[in-house]
Design a protein around this motif. Sequence first.
Motif, mmCIF file in Angstrom:
data_model
loop_
_atom_site.group_PDB
_atom_site.id
_atom_site.type_symbol
_atom_site.label_atom_id
_atom_site.label_comp_id
_atom_site.label_asym_id
_atom_site.label_seq_id
_atom_site.Cartn_x
_atom_site.Cartn_y
_atom_site.Cartn_z
ATOM 1 N N PHE A 129 6.762 54.482 36.595
ATOM 2 C CA PHE A 129 5.714 54.530 35.576
ATOM 3 C C PHE A 129 5.225 53.137 35.187
ATOM 4 O O PHE A 129 4.062 52.980 34.795
ATOM 5 N N LEU A 130 6.075 52.130 35.299
ATOM 6 C CA LEU A 130 5.590 50.761 35.115
ATOM 7 C C LEU A 130 4.618 50.407 36.241
ATOM 8 O O LEU A 130 3.604 49.735 36.017
ATOM 9 N N GLY A 131 4.922 50.874 37.441
ATOM 10 C CA GLY A 131 3.991 50.674 38.552
ATOM 11 C C GLY A 131 2.643 51.334 38.280
ATOM 12 O O GLY A 131 1.590 50.741 38.539
ATOM 13 N N ILE A 132 2.682 52.544 37.729
ATOM 14 C CA ILE A 132 1.445 53.245 37.364
ATOM 15 C C ILE A 132 0.668 52.437 36.335
ATOM 16 O O ILE A 132 -0.567 52.312 36.420
ATOM 17 N N TRP A 133 1.371 51.879 35.368
ATOM 18 C CA TRP A 133 0.723 51.085 34.310
ATOM 19 C C TRP A 133 -0.012 49.889 34.920
ATOM 20 O O TRP A 133 -1.194 49.660 34.634
ATOM 21 N N TYR A 134 0.675 49.134 35.778
ATOM 22 C CA TYR A 134 0.042 47.966 36.389
ATOM 23 C C TYR A 134 -1.092 48.380 37.327
ATOM 24 O O TYR A 134 -2.139 47.720 37.371
ATOM 25 N N PHE A 135 -0.889 49.467 38.051
ATOM 26 C CA PHE A 135 -1.930 49.935 38.965
ATOM 27 C C PHE A 135 -3.200 50.307 38.206
ATOM 28 O O PHE A 135 -4.310 49.943 38.614
ATOM 29 N N ASN A 136 -3.044 51.023 37.101
ATOM 30 C CA ASN A 136 -4.219 51.474 36.347
ATOM 31 C C ASN A 136 -5.043 50.301 35.821
ATOM 32 O O ASN A 136 -6.280 50.354 35.831
ATOM 33 N N PHE A 137 -4.390 49.245 35.376
ATOM 34 C CA PHE A 137 -5.135 48.077 34.903
ATOM 35 C C PHE A 137 -5.749 47.301 36.063
ATOM 36 O O PHE A 137 -6.874 46.802 35.963
ATOM 37 N N ALA A 138 -5.014 47.214 37.178
ATOM 38 C CA ALA A 138 -5.552 46.504 38.341
ATOM 39 C C ALA A 138 -6.744 47.246 38.932
ATOM 40 O O ALA A 138 -7.656 46.636 39.499
ATOM 41 N N GLU A 139 -6.775 48.564 38.764
ATOM 42 C CA GLU A 139 -7.770 49.431 39.379
ATOM 43 C C GLU A 139 -9.072 49.518 38.582
ATOM 44 O O GLU A 139 -10.084 50.004 39.088
ATOM 45 N N MET A 140 -9.086 49.019 37.369
ATOM 46 C CA MET A 140 -10.236 49.220 36.489
ATOM 47 C C MET A 140 -11.511 48.584 37.022
ATOM 48 O O MET A 140 -11.495 47.468 37.524
ATOM 49 N N SER A 141 -12.598 49.316 36.879
ATOM 50 C CA SER A 141 -13.909 48.802 37.253
ATOM 51 C C SER A 141 -14.367 47.759 36.234
ATOM 52 O O SER A 141 -13.803 47.660 35.134
ATOM 53 N N TRP A 142 -15.401 47.022 36.585
ATOM 54 C CA TRP A 142 -15.903 45.990 35.682
ATOM 55 C C TRP A 142 -16.378 46.564 34.344
ATOM 56 O O TRP A 142 -16.020 46.033 33.290
ATOM 57 N N PRO A 143 -17.157 47.650 34.312
ATOM 58 C CA PRO A 143 -17.574 48.211 33.020
ATOM 59 C C PRO A 143 -16.384 48.650 32.160
ATOM 60 O O PRO A 143 -16.383 48.454 30.940
ATOM 61 N N THR A 144 -15.350 49.220 32.813
ATOM 62 C CA THR A 144 -14.164 49.649 32.069
ATOM 63 C C THR A 144 -13.408 48.447 31.540
ATOM 64 O O THR A 144 -12.906 48.456 30.403
ATOM 65 N N ARG A 145 -13.328 47.387 32.349
ATOM 66 C CA ARG A 145 -12.671 46.163 31.894
ATOM 67 C C ARG A 145 -13.378 45.587 30.666
ATOM 68 O O ARG A 145 -12.745 45.129 29.716
ATOM 69 N N LYS A 146 -14.702 45.624 30.719
ATOM 70 C CA LYS A 146 -15.495 45.101 29.605
ATOM 71 C C LYS A 146 -15.222 45.900 28.332
ATOM 72 O O LYS A 146 -15.054 45.331 27.244
ATOM 73 N N PHE A 147 -15.143 47.221 28.476
ATOM 74 C CA PHE A 147 -14.858 48.089 27.341
ATOM 75 C C PHE A 147 -13.443 47.847 26.813
ATOM 76 O O PHE A 147 -13.221 47.752 25.596
ATOM 77 N N ALA A 148 -12.482 47.730 27.736
ATOM 78 C CA ALA A 148 -11.093 47.506 27.343
ATOM 79 C C ALA A 148 -10.929 46.164 26.632
ATOM 80 O O ALA A 148 -10.200 46.050 25.633
ATOM 81 N N LYS A 149 -11.619 45.150 27.133
ATOM 82 C CA LYS A 149 -11.528 43.830 26.519
ATOM 83 C C LYS A 149 -12.095 43.838 25.107
ATOM 84 O O LYS A 149 -11.592 43.153 24.203
ATOM 85 N N VAL A 188 -1.444 51.669 46.996
ATOM 86 C CA VAL A 188 -1.467 50.229 46.693
ATOM 87 C C VAL A 188 -1.630 49.420 47.979
ATOM 88 O O VAL A 188 -2.416 48.467 48.030
ATOM 89 N N PHE A 189 -0.898 49.787 49.027
ATOM 90 C CA PHE A 189 -1.056 49.077 50.299
ATOM 91 C C PHE A 189 -2.487 49.222 50.812
ATOM 92 O O PHE A 189 -3.044 48.285 51.405
ATOM 93 N N LEU A 190 -3.080 50.366 50.580
ATOM 94 C CA LEU A 190 -4.471 50.578 50.981
ATOM 95 C C LEU A 190 -5.395 49.621 50.240
ATOM 96 O O LEU A 190 -6.287 49.008 50.838
ATOM 97 N N ARG A 191 -5.187 49.478 48.928
ATOM 98 C CA ARG A 191 -5.996 48.562 48.129
ATOM 99 C C ARG A 191 -5.815 47.117 48.585
ATOM 100 O O ARG A 191 -6.733 46.309 48.499
ATOM 101 N N MET A 192 -4.614 46.815 49.092
ATOM 102 C CA MET A 192 -4.307 45.462 49.543
ATOM 103 C C MET A 192 -4.686 45.241 51.007
ATOM 104 O O MET A 192 -4.382 44.202 51.590
ATOM 105 N N LYS A 193 -5.335 46.248 51.609
ATOM 106 C CA LYS A 193 -5.810 46.183 52.998
ATOM 107 C C LYS A 193 -4.677 46.072 54.013
ATOM 108 O O LYS A 193 -4.875 45.581 55.130
#
Length: 230
Positions: A129-149, A188-193
């Motif tokens: 679940f810590l992995g899920i937490w980090y993944f969800n923040f790493a996965e955020m789109s720019w508009p979502t990041r802007k809203f979260a910030k 995650v490996f997919l996201r990291m190519k």
Amino acid sequence: MSEVENDLKVADELHENGEAQKVYDMLIKYKDLQNAEVEWRLARACRILPMADSEKKKKAFAYEAHEHAKLALSLDDKNAACHKWFGISVSLVGDYLGAKYKFENSTTVKEHLEKAAELDPKDPICQHFLGIWYFNFAEMSWPTRKFAKKILGSLPTSTYQEALEHFQKAEEMEPNFSGKNDLMLGTVFLRMKKMDEAKKWLEKATRSFCKTVEDLEAQREAHKMLTTIF
């Protein structure tokens, strides 16, 4: 051994066999006992119970899980499972309270999962679940990041590499413990190519043993990703 202690032992055996409904039915009779060991197990059962049912029931069980977890933590804040299921339940109710709530409580989720991992460093579920937490923040789109910030002031540091390390640690602690963890490793490996690694873990996820609806959903998602990407 008391009746409660015996039922807790049986409940854990039932949980391992994916029998969440039986766990719930066995332990709900102790709901007025004010027992942390009962309450966090009820929270765990409530999270699993409604996954194949209606959205209305899913929401009701999410809120019930949170109430059980909150009570468990108030009764025993030195208990790793109480911290773990409280953190998970905060995230769970966030699915129904919206993005603002989830962002406002994201630190709470992480803090309780980390505390649980500190109290029980051999628990793969905390690492997952810590992995899920980090993944969800790493996965955020720019508009979502802007809203979260805007809500948080500043965003927590989070990368796919950090998510990967937690998923890998979970697997190392208990190999094959979760098809969902296999799916997340592949994702995650997919996201990291890293396509070869991604394919390996996604294929493993399709072969995982399914105890819950979540396991089955992970298996189906992995199969879908394999057929559409590779």
